[in-house]
Scaffold this motif. Structure first.
Motif, PDB file in Angstrom:
ATOM      1  N   ASP A 165       0.808  -1.227   0.000  1.00 57.48           N
ATOM      2  CA  ASP A 165       0.000   0.000   0.000  1.00 57.48           C
ATOM      3  C   ASP A 165       0.841   1.276   0.000  1.00 57.48           C
ATOM      4  N   GLY A 166       2.055   1.188  -0.551  1.00 57.44           N
ATOM      5  CA  GLY A 166       2.831   2.386  -0.863  1.00 57.44           C
ATOM      6  C   GLY A 166       3.577   2.996   0.310  1.00 57.44           C
ATOM      7  N   GLY A 167       4.287   4.084  -0.004  1.00 54.44           N
ATOM      8  CA  GLY A 167       5.187   4.699   0.969  1.00 54.44           C
ATOM      9  C   GLY A 167       4.501   5.144   2.244  1.00 54.44           C
ATOM     10  N   SER A 168       3.255   5.591   2.144  1.00 52.00           N
ATOM     11  CA  SER A 168       2.590   6.029   3.378  1.00 52.00           C
ATOM     12  C   SER A 168       1.763   4.891   3.973  1.00 52.00           C
ATOM     13  N   SER A 169       2.066   3.668   3.599  1.00 56.61           N
ATOM     14  CA  SER A 169       1.365   2.440   4.006  1.00 56.61           C
ATOM     15  C   SER A 169       0.526   2.545   5.282  1.00 56.61           C
ATOM     16  N   PRO A 170      -0.799   2.625   5.136  1.00 54.72           N
ATOM     17  CA  PRO A 170      -1.641   2.642   6.335  1.00 54.72           C
ATOM     18  C   PRO A 170      -1.451   1.371   7.179  1.00 54.72           C
ATOM     19  N   ILE A 171      -1.215   0.232   6.539  1.00 53.77           N
ATOM     20  CA  ILE A 171      -1.054  -1.014   7.313  1.00 53.77           C
ATOM     21  C   ILE A 171       0.213  -0.944   8.159  1.00 53.77           C
ATOM     22  N   ARG A 172       1.318  -0.492   7.528  1.00 57.94           N
ATOM     23  CA  ARG A 172       2.571  -0.378   8.301  1.00 57.94           C
ATOM     24  C   ARG A 172       2.376   0.556   9.492  1.00 57.94           C
ATOM     25  N   LYS A 173       1.669   1.650   9.249  1.00 57.47           N
ATOM     26  CA  LYS A 173       1.463   2.616  10.342  1.00 57.47           C
ATOM     27  C   LYS A 173       0.613   2.012  11.446  1.00 57.47           C
ATOM     28  N   ARG A 174      -0.463   1.301  11.049  1.00 57.97           N
ATOM     29  CA  ARG A 174      -1.333   0.718  12.094  1.00 57.97           C
ATOM     30  C   ARG A 174      -0.592  -0.337  12.899  1.00 57.97           C
ATOM     31  N   LEU A 175       0.343  -1.033  12.243  1.00 62.17           N
ATOM     32  CA  LEU A 175       1.123  -2.043  12.979  1.00 62.17           C
ATOM     33  C   LEU A 175       2.183  -1.385  13.870  1.00 62.17           C
ATOM     34  N   GLY A 176       2.353  -0.085  13.712  1.00 59.59           N
ATOM     35  CA  GLY A 176       3.340   0.637  14.527  1.00 59.59           C
ATOM     36  C   GLY A 176       4.775   0.312  14.138  1.00 59.59           C
ATOM     37  N   ILE A 177       4.975  -0.113  12.872  1.00 56.02           N
ATOM     38  CA  ILE A 177       6.346  -0.424  12.421  1.00 56.02           C
ATOM     39  C   ILE A 177       7.043   0.880  12.038  1.00 56.02           C
ATOM     40  N   GLU A 178       8.187   1.112  12.641  1.00 53.56           N
ATOM     41  CA  GLU A 178       8.896   2.371  12.391  1.00 53.56           C
ATOM     42  C   GLU A 178       9.769   2.284  11.144  1.00 53.56           C
ATOM     43  N   LEU A 179      10.087   3.462  10.594  1.00 56.82           N
ATOM     44  CA  LEU A 179      10.984   3.531   9.444  1.00 56.82           C
ATOM     45  C   LEU A 179      12.362   3.972   9.907  1.00 56.82           C
ATOM     46  N   GLU A 180      13.388   3.320   9.364  1.00 60.19           N
ATOM     47  CA  GLU A 180      14.739   3.811   9.616  1.00 60.19           C
ATOM     48  C   GLU A 180      15.058   4.847   8.535  1.00 60.19           C
ATOM     49  N   ASP A 181      15.512   6.009   8.976  1.00 55.16           N
ATOM     50  CA  ASP A 181      15.778   7.097   8.033  1.00 55.16           C
ATOM     51  C   ASP A 181      17.242   7.036   7.589  1.00 55.16           C
TER      52      ASP A 181
END
Ligand SMILES: Cc1cc2nc3c(=O)[nH]c(=O)nc-3n(C[C@H](O)[C@H](O)[C@H](O)COP(=O)(O)OP(=O)(O)OC[C@H]3O[C@@H](n4cnc5c(N)ncnc54)[C@H](O)[C@@H]3O)c2cc1C
Length: 332
Positions: A165-181
């Motif tokens: 679901d792309g860079g702003s992935s709602p699923i990733r966000k809901r799972l609380g998975i963080e991004l390494e910058d």
């Protein structure tokens, strides 16, 4: 039909590739995308030999026709236009039987992938279908989706869900998975234009990186008369995704003036280098931009999403057919 082997959220190039591969393996797949049609702004223009191997595996290579064109050599030019470096294209024989790089037309390519899905009866595509929540237990996973025209969500179940679901992935966000910058954060204008036959002969005949400290830019020779400009945006420039046309032409004036080309599409982007710290939570997996984002300069964003899809497809096929087993919660 509300029960599948695999649910895919997002029908961008990653989701479409995965759906084709899983459907080809005989899996029952439900793919949901909240948009009615393809993403309308300029994105990928280069793809590589690994992507072409996947296209070949899907039986679609012959259909690519004018969608792809050979990649021209790249020139790196300095502050005074001097040639710093030239990268020629690799001569045959090609290791993977395809040239290492091509230019291509992303909307046409995505239409080819979507057309393939229409011939896979096991794959059900839902457009204007918003995946609102996902959940899982040890037996299965589920997605609550608001389908086109509905107010309430419908629950769909599957053994696995893949968030494409792309860079702003709602699923990733809901799972609380963080991004390494990875510490890349720049604003660039991207313009696609269809240049007139007359003008095109006076433009560079190779890809060009203008390594000018004040404002670096890139020129790409696309298929046919499609040419792309990528220009770094500076403080004071508009950063609006729908870049104003009156600010756009002055940035292109060394190459083009209105009348030399039909403006196809333009957008201001923020280019990042970001990687999700986890790519899997139990029965929910991330793929493509949902898992990793790269600045587009080496043309590896979409193709790495296609590689994710290819990597996941055979594993999901083995696991869902019971030929291989992954303990619940196991993290690769
Ligand atoms: C200017 C630019 C140039 C680029 N050039 C290249 C290049 O030359 N080569 C290359 O390989 N890559 C390039 N890329 C990168 C490439 O475009 C992306 O990596 C690729 O499009 C990502 O595909 P994806 O399928 O993972 O995500 P996306 O294409 O973003 O698709 C995600 C989909 O998920 C859907 N979605 C989101 N949330 C939901 C929800 N809740 N419910 C249902 N659907 C949902 C969206 O509607 C969307 O269709 C470039 C990118 C940019 C911006």
């Amino acid at each position: 039909m509300t029960s599948f082997d695999v649910i895919i959220s997002g029908l961008g190039p990653t989701g479409a590739t995965l759906a084709c591969l899983l459907g080809q393996s005989g899996l029952r797949v439900g793919v949901f995308d909240r948009m009615p049609d393809l993403y309308p702004l300029p994105r990928a223009i280069g793809l590589d030999h690994e992507a072409m191997r996947i296209v070949q595996e899907l039986g679609l290579a012959e259909l690519m026709g004018e969608t792809i064109a050979p990649y021209r050599p790249s020139e790196y030019r300095g502050m005074d236009g001097e040639l710093i470096k030239r990268l020629d294209t690799l001569p045959e024989p090609h290791l993977l039987s395809w040239s290492p790089n091509y230019v291509f037309d992303q909307p046409s390519f995505e239409r080819i992938l979507r057309a393939r899905l229409e011939h896979l009866p096991q794959v059900k595509v839902f457009l204007e279908a918003d995946v609102q929540t996902t959940g899982q237990n040890s037996q299965h996973a589920w997605a609550d989706v608001v389908l086109k025209g509905d107010e309430a969500a419908t629950r769909f179940e599957a053994a696995y869900i893949v968030a494409c679901d792309g860079g702003s992935s709602p699923i990733r966000k809901r799972l609380g998975i963080e991004l390494e910058d990875l510490d890349f954060d720049e604003h660039w204008l991207v313009v696609d234009a269809i240049v007139t036959d007359e003008k095109i002969q006076h433009l560079p005949q190779t890809q060009v990186q203008y390594c000018e400290a004040a404002r670096p830019s890139t020129f790409v020779v696309g298929p046919g008369n499609h040419r792309r400009w990528e220009v770094m945006l500076l403080e004071g420039d508009s950063l609006s995704p729908e870049f104003p046309e009156d600010e756009l032409w002055p940035l292109l004036e060394r190459w083009l003036k209105p009348g030399d080309a039909r403006l196809w599409r333009a957008a201001a982007y923020r280019f990042h280098g970001l990687v999700a710290k986890q790519w899997r939570r139990g029965r929910i997996l991330l793929a493509g931009d949902a898992a990793h984002m790269t600045p587009p300069f080496m043309a590896q964003g979409m193709v790495s999403g296609m590689r994710d899809a290819h990597n996941l497809a055979w594993k999901l096929a083995l696991v869902t057919k019971g030929r291989s087993r992954v303990p619940f919660g196991h993290v690769f």
